[in-house]
Design a protein around this motif. Structure first.
Motif, short mmCIF file in Angstrom:
data_model
loop_
_atom_site.label_atom_id
_atom_site.label_comp_id
_atom_site.label_asym_id
_atom_site.label_seq_id
_atom_site.Cartn_x
_atom_site.Cartn_y
_atom_site.Cartn_z
N PHE A 98 0.83 -1.20 0.00
CA PHE A 98 0.00 0.00 0.00
C PHE A 98 0.87 1.25 0.00
N VAL A 101 2.64 1.65 -3.54
CA VAL A 101 1.72 2.01 -4.63
C VAL A 101 1.21 3.44 -4.46
N VAL A 102 0.76 3.78 -3.26
CA VAL A 102 0.22 5.12 -3.03
C VAL A 102 1.31 6.17 -3.22
N TYR A 199 -7.00 2.45 -4.23
CA TYR A 199 -6.35 1.18 -3.91
C TYR A 199 -7.24 0.31 -3.03
N TRP A 203 -8.31 -2.37 -5.58
CA TRP A 203 -7.13 -3.19 -5.82
C TRP A 203 -6.73 -4.08 -4.65
N GLN A 204 -7.05 -3.73 -3.43
CA GLN A 204 -6.57 -4.49 -2.29
C GLN A 204 -7.16 -5.90 -2.28
#
Length: 310
Positions: A98, A101-102, A199, A203-204
């Motif tokens: 996380f 990506v963030v 996310y 996506w998670q």
């Protein structure tokens, strides 16, 4: 006579930080020390849009470089305390994913925005302003808190946890009117919040359901806004969701609830949200139990010391 010792409840607040968060905190502090000792390192590590094409790595490194002592203190404390809540629930691997990506996508969005603003305004400030800091990831963390414990009331602020991302954005926008450095942090906070939501929304991975994302209505984009604005926000948010997420958005729309003859079964929309709240509640209960146990142990130790002194 033995000297008085701080209560276990107070001490437990400052303990229990995860190993991963401690390691990342060292990275933040180390990055700040590097740019203080070698100011020229900012040109290579911070996000400077005019230099990003040859120095593409600054899309990753910028998020871990704090240029001010205030920034490194806030980022380090936020990482340690929020990470202590999120990492045990998500898992270390998902927590680190996380953050990566963030941080990366936030930097990409800030880069594109800065280039666009330059072509619109022709002001070179947008090309050469060094942008860095962990505030984008911290904003994403607040979205994670909103997802896990939305109805938990924060005694200090007297609001529910679900409003933390919205409050942080509001305060940042208001402060930007009174400072000349808003371009260095405001886009990062805005995109960090939005990418964090994207996310977690799409996506998670969810091992217990073998699905991705959180399609519950309680985590819709419009929930960042007051109730009276949601009828206006929902159609606009749907357009952006389909634009940026494409088929993934349509898939989540189809999997929002178990269906029977085309109609959603009652209560199926909130299954994932309920499980999420249960995990958050369990984490809070475990932390409270640890504090109570530490306080009890401290009390017993104090009593033994007192009896020995007598």
């Amino acid at each position: 006579m033995s000297s008085p010792q701080p209560s276990g409840g107070t001490m437990s607040i400052y303990t229990g930080f995860t190993r991963l968060c401690k390691g990342l905190a060292v990275v933040l502090i180390g990055g700040h020390i590097v740019v203080q000792i070698l100011p020229t390192a900012v040109s290579y590590l911070a996000l400077i849009p005019a230099k990003t094409i040859p120095f593409a790595w600054n899309l990753i490194t910028a998020g871990y470089i704090e240029q001010s002592i205030f920034g490194v203190v806030i980022s380090t404390l936020g990482l340690l305390f929020i990470g202590k809540l999120l990492e045990p629930i998500w898992g270390s691997r998902e927590f680190l994913k996380f953050i990566f990506v963030v941080n990366f996508l936030t930097s990409v969005c800030v880069f594109i925005t800065a280039i666009s603003l330059y072509y619109v305004t022709r002001q070179e400030l947008y090309l050469y302003l060094p942008i860095s800091g962990f505030q984008g990831v911290l904003s994403g963390f607040l979205v994670g808190i909103k997802q896990i414990i939305p109805d938990q009331e924060l005694s200090l602020l007297k609001i529910k946890a679900k409003w933390l991302p919205s409050l942080a954005l509001l305060v940042s926008v208001v402060v930007s009117f009174f400072t000349t450095e808003s371009a260095s942090y405001l886009p990062t906070i805005i995109f960090g919040t939005y990418i964090g939501w994207i996310y977690l929304r799409y996506w998670q991975r969810k091992p217990e359901t073998k699905l991705r994302g959180d399609p519950s209505d309680e985590f819709a984009f419009s929930t960042f806004f007051p109730e009276f604005l949601r009828r206006v926000i929902d159609p606009v948010a749907t357009i952006f969701e389909r634009m940026f997420c494409g088929r993934r958005s349509e898939t989540l729309d189809q999997t929002r609830g178990y269906t029977l003859g085309g109609a959603s079964l009652p209560g199926s929309d909130s299954i994932d949200a309920s499980r999420r709240r249960e995990r958050g509640a369990r984490a809070l209960e475990e932390r409270l139990a640890e504090r109570l146990a530490a306080a009890a142990a401290r009390t017993d130790e104090t009593r033994r010391d007192a009896s020995e002194n007598v």
